[in-house]
Design a protein around this motif. Structure first.
Motif, PDB file in Angstrom:
ATOM      1  N   UNK A 106       0.859  -1.268  -0.077  1.00  0.00           N
ATOM      2  CA  UNK A 106      -0.114   0.119   0.010  1.00  0.00           C
ATOM      3  C   UNK A 106       0.961   1.264  -0.012  1.00  0.00           C
ATOM      4  N   UNK A 107       2.340   1.106   0.115  1.00  0.00           N
ATOM      5  CA  UNK A 107       2.924   2.471   0.162  1.00  0.00           C
ATOM      6  C   UNK A 107       2.714   3.226   1.475  1.00  0.00           C
ATOM      7  N   UNK A 111      -1.324   8.861  -1.887  1.00  0.00           N
ATOM      8  CA  UNK A 111      -1.418   8.494  -3.302  1.00  0.00           C
ATOM      9  C   UNK A 111      -0.364   8.640  -4.153  1.00  0.00           C
ATOM     10  N   UNK A 112       0.217   7.430  -4.838  1.00  0.00           N
ATOM     11  CA  UNK A 112       1.529   7.256  -5.758  1.00  0.00           C
ATOM     12  C   UNK A 112       2.407   6.818  -4.979  1.00  0.00           C
ATOM     13  N   UNK A 113       2.449   6.436  -3.918  1.00  0.00           N
ATOM     14  CA  UNK A 113       3.738   5.839  -3.220  1.00  0.00           C
ATOM     15  C   UNK A 113       4.004   4.559  -3.241  1.00  0.00           C
ATOM     16  N   UNK A 117       3.619   3.208  -8.778  1.00  0.00           N
ATOM     17  CA  UNK A 117       2.669   4.406  -8.579  1.00  0.00           C
ATOM     18  C   UNK A 117       3.314   5.728  -8.792  1.00  0.00           C
ATOM     19  N   UNK A 118       2.710   6.543  -9.402  1.00  0.00           N
ATOM     20  CA  UNK A 118       3.341   8.002  -9.314  1.00  0.00           C
ATOM     21  C   UNK A 118       2.457   9.136  -8.613  1.00  0.00           C
ATOM     22  N   UNK A 125       4.657  21.466  -9.597  1.00  0.00           N
ATOM     23  CA  UNK A 125       5.645  20.207  -9.410  1.00  0.00           C
ATOM     24  C   UNK A 125       5.640  19.423 -10.748  1.00  0.00           C
ATOM     25  N   UNK A 126       4.487  19.228 -11.246  1.00  0.00           N
ATOM     26  CA  UNK A 126       4.498  18.622 -12.378  1.00  0.00           C
ATOM     27  C   UNK A 126       5.029  19.030 -13.714  1.00  0.00           C
TER      28      UNK A 126
END
Length: 162
Positions: A106-107, A111-113, A117-118, A125-126
């Motif tokens: 699950x990191x 979200x994303x970890x 996933x990103x 930042x993107x």
């Protein structure tokens, strides 16, 4: 014989809380050689095989809470980890092994970890990578741009000789 005495000394070095727990719920690893866990079950183990998990009463069918709450489980696991006997405890959600497995699947619950996933991130930042590439290209083209400006002049038209 010496190994047995050594294990006894190690067990006496454990905190009283861990000693009581291991006496009530002895793990199969510390049972005598050739003994099965069924023959050495304590009264506590007959009531609840794993004190860290809820169970159903065999007659009434009602659900019973775990013997040890999550807070007490965490405290026992920390004590056992400090003294190097965590693997003797029954499986629990507070154990290091379980927590590492959860972290991998699950990191960090951000979200994303997780694996593959990103992180979405903010728009600035993107876009920072594209912006830096654009700046880099502009800096590399700067000498050519300066030569062009020197040819054209200050106001954008060529100076004519007098």
């Amino acid at each position: 014989m010496a190994a047995t005495e050594q294990y006894v000394q190690l067990a006496k070095a454990l905190p009283a809380r861990l000693q009581r727990f291991l006496a009530r719920y002895p793990p199969p690893a510390i049972l005598p050689a050739g003994a099965t866990p069924e023959t050495y079950k304590t009264l506590y183990q007959e009531d609840t095989p794993n004190p860290f998990k809820p169970h159903k009463h065999p007659i009434t069918g009602k659900r019973h809470e775990p013997v040890y709450s999550l807070r007490r489980q965490a405290e026992l696991v920390k004590l056992a980890r400090e003294h190097g006997v965590e693997e003797l405890l029954p499986p629990t959600v507070k154990g290091t092994e379980y927590r590492l497995a959860e972290r991998v699947t699950h990191g960090l619950r951000v979200k994303g970890t997780g694996v593959g996933q990103k992180v979405k991130g903010h728009i600035h930042e993107r876009m920072s990578i594209q912006r830096m590439e654009k700046r880099r290209g502009a800096m590399l083209g700067m000498p050519e741009l300066m030569r062009e400006w020197k040819k054209v002049g200050r106001y954008g038209w060529k100076k004519f000789p007098k």
